[in-house]
Design an enzyme around this catalytic site. Sequence first.
Site, PDB file in Angstrom:
ATOM      1  N   GLU A  32       0.869  -1.167   0.000  1.00 47.19           N
ATOM      2  CA  GLU A  32       0.000   0.000   0.000  1.00 47.19           C
ATOM      3  C   GLU A  32       0.910   1.223   0.000  1.00 47.19           C
ATOM      4  O   GLU A  32       1.798   1.311   0.847  1.00 47.19           O
ATOM      5  CB  GLU A  32      -0.884   0.016   1.247  1.00 47.19           C
ATOM      6  CG  GLU A  32      -1.867   1.165   1.222  1.00 47.19           C
ATOM      7  CD  GLU A  32      -2.646   1.332   2.533  1.00 47.19           C
ATOM      8  OE1 GLU A  32      -2.253   0.721   3.528  1.00 47.19           O
ATOM      9  OE2 GLU A  32      -3.636   2.093   2.527  1.00 47.19           O
ATOM     10  N   ARG A 259       5.583 -12.973   9.388  1.00 44.36           N
ATOM     11  CA  ARG A 259       6.346 -11.789   9.044  1.00 44.36           C
ATOM     12  C   ARG A 259       7.606 -11.742   9.883  1.00 44.36           C
ATOM     13  O   ARG A 259       7.706 -12.394  10.922  1.00 44.36           O
ATOM     14  CB  ARG A 259       5.506 -10.535   9.255  1.00 44.36           C
ATOM     15  CG  ARG A 259       5.049 -10.336  10.691  1.00 44.36           C
ATOM     16  CD  ARG A 259       4.533  -8.927  10.897  1.00 44.36           C
ATOM     17  NE  ARG A 259       3.449  -8.629   9.979  1.00 44.36           N
ATOM     18  CZ  ARG A 259       2.929  -7.412   9.833  1.00 44.36           C
ATOM     19  NH1 ARG A 259       3.430  -6.408  10.511  1.00 44.36           N
ATOM     20  NH2 ARG A 259       1.933  -7.207   9.009  1.00 44.36           N
ATOM     21  N   LYS A 269       4.354   0.340  10.907  1.00 42.91           N
ATOM     22  CA  LYS A 269       4.336   1.657  10.263  1.00 42.91           C
ATOM     23  C   LYS A 269       3.984   2.734  11.273  1.00 42.91           C
ATOM     24  O   LYS A 269       4.529   3.828  11.241  1.00 42.91           O
ATOM     25  CB  LYS A 269       3.279   1.663   9.149  1.00 42.91           C
ATOM     26  CG  LYS A 269       3.755   1.118   7.824  1.00 42.91           C
ATOM     27  CD  LYS A 269       2.627   1.196   6.803  1.00 42.91           C
ATOM     28  CE  LYS A 269       2.967   0.377   5.562  1.00 42.91           C
ATOM     29  NZ  LYS A 269       1.820   0.237   4.662  1.00 42.91           N
TER      30      LYS A 269
END
Length: 754
Positions: A32, A259, A269
């Site tokens: 994104e 992850r 983020k």
Amino acid sequence: MEHESSHFIREIIRADIAAGKHKQVTTRFPPEPNGYLHIGHAKAICVDFGMATEFNGQCHLRFDDTNPAKEDIEYENAIAHDIQWLGFDWQGNLFHASDYFERLYLYAEALIAKGLAFVCDLTDAEIRVGRGTVTEAGNHSPYRDRTVDENLNLFRKMRDGAFDEGHCVLRAKIDMSSVNMKMRDPLLYRIRKVVHHRTGDTWQIYPFYDFAHCLSDSIEGITHSFCSLEFDNNRELYNWILDNLDVPKPQPRQYEFARLKLGYTVMSKRRLLQLVESGRVSGWDDPRMPTLAGLRRRGVRPEAIRAFIERVGVSKADSLVDIALLEHAIRTDLNHEAKRVMAVVHPLRVIVESWHEEKVDTIDADYWPHDVPKEGTRKVSFTRELYIERDDFSLDPPKKFRRLAIGREVRLRYGYWIKCVDVDKDESGNVVAIRCTHDPSTRAGHDPVDGRTVKGTIHWVSAKTAVPARFAVYDRLFSIERPDGSDFVQQLNPDSLTLHHGFVEASVADDDADTRYQFERQGYYWRDSESTPEALKFNRIVPLKDSWARSQSTAPVLPARTKKEVPQQNSARVLDPVHQAATDKLVADLGISLGDAVVLAEDIELQNYFHAVCVRHNDNTRSARWVVNELGRFRDGQPLSNLPFDVVDFAGLLDLLGDDTLNPRLAKQVLEIMAKDGGGAFEIAEANGWKQIKDTGALQGIIQGVIDANTEKAAGVKENPRLIGFFAGQVMKATGGKAPGKVVKEILSAKLLG
RNA sequence: UGACCCCUGGUCGAAUUGGCAAGACGUCGGAUUCUGAUUCCGAAAGUUCUAGGUUCGAGUCCUAGGGGGUCAACCA
């Protein structure tokens, strides 16, 4: 690439190719565009691009730009740049989810037309409440039963901008009581009257991730869609959407892996953004940041990151990787890439009293150590005044100190041996300079003729020719391994950046700005982006390992060996009276074991099956064992009646076991086939030639053959009895599983253990 | 608390699919070294979360339990 150990994703692709499911592998990396890539993304990139490359397929770069309020073209450029820097190429396959907005819209109408989606006028709060909780079912929206025409009409008006933001949404009509919250009539489209950075104001409605992602994958012909573990629950919805729409086959499949988490840093983020915005770091490319931009500015090469990711591996276990592994990968990469030069970060003045004021000795010094197969030298100047590292001199040398102290002698790398004869102190007693004499016979690595030895070699620069420089010494961003909680900024390492003024040898002035160095005995460095020829500034990429510093360190390196002390409850199972009675009855009436009886008592479907088997097979204990231990796993959430074989077949299998036609291993193989394709046990065994070997003489021969082929192991059996298992396995392999295990073991024991 | 995913030396992870518990990092020794680096050699480190069961044989299959993670955004 040498042999790399396999992981489950590679196995999945291999199996799909072997099965002829796909002609070509196509993956995608779908960021994104609302933030910078970090080393966690590097893992995803390496998997997505790496698998495509490995299987001669391709990997698309697709920007997931479905939320115009948060996304930006600047991020896209940064992301694309980072991917290329890492060394991957999308070969022209650069896409945007927004490329598909029109097709996505048509798919949404198709879903509505099938009565599988509806326009819902509930507010976001009402929707949230109506969804229920993880333990309670949700409620149907009052708008759930609108007609297809009404929905179509409303949805078109949504598109045309007839409604305000938040007025209504498009939802899938699935199951408000699903145990999977993602399936409780999930939202598909919302109204957003914002300018999209690519489509401008042509759209008033935007699809959600779950709707856009699977269909984008489908549109692009993605075969394997890899994502992280938290999308596990989304997979059911991913498949539902594709299953209910007319999309090309085979459909893409989603697979999840863990992850990357790294110690002593943060990866989300949100937290990274907080560090940037609060000024705790200088920006997204602050060399302490785990962002690719930060690592790049720090001086880490993409090769090191890829090697690191390869070492970490891919699995589904949620784990925290030791940052020492990253540091190791960086050092290994730089060891052969960074030429050695000398710099003094914490200078201490040295006056060589035996050296003439004006004399300059220019010495050739190798750029590379003996075990790096590269050539090259530069000149270093030896003069009366020098600088050495403060740490390389001690007024009060600790045990095993191999450096300079009053009265001690060391080698100056590529220079002369010097001996400290005196020190100069300031008024508060600090050493400001040390006074030495040198041995003229020890120039450039020569040993003195008198056989004297010296314990240490230290680095130095000439005070006359060295160039002043600033050194930014970076350390771990956080002082604890798992920074967490809302006050995670309190856990920042206050010493993650220290700036020092020192000197670097003059030779670096001739080098390219992107030259990476090893400043000997200190670490790997390169010029910071702020560095200029007039004001040199070097970033420490990673320090060298330093076993001396470790041995002097007071902090324990490892947390004292802690055994995970987990309280275990070993209480015997307590059954409720009904199940207890059923269990007792099963044991008493049929003579089966207590453990099997408990399972059967609690699983009525299995119990009924068991009773049916008992009617047809004469050994109740065997029936119970096989129903409990072997049958259950083929259910896969379905009723037993869905199995492609029936009770008669199953009992037939047990009969073959009972009369020793099959051993348990063969019987399991037969059952495997029965569960897959159906059929009778006898026929399957017959067709495959599966029949237990009863000829002991033949068996003896086979076993002897295996032993003869592994004589050295045979000798080791007495020490390591587990090796019997190895031999049994070999015999089984040699006989295609047809040997009677018990007999094999007896013969092996007799032969090998005497 | 419901569903799903996961659990193998300090850390990350393999295990030919039920047959000898790999490898790497880290740690500790030793050798080499004009870098206390590198390189090389060696060692320690495991009741494979626990208990029970199936099997000639279980890290792998079954049952129960424990621990960790994810999911209840008009985010992705």
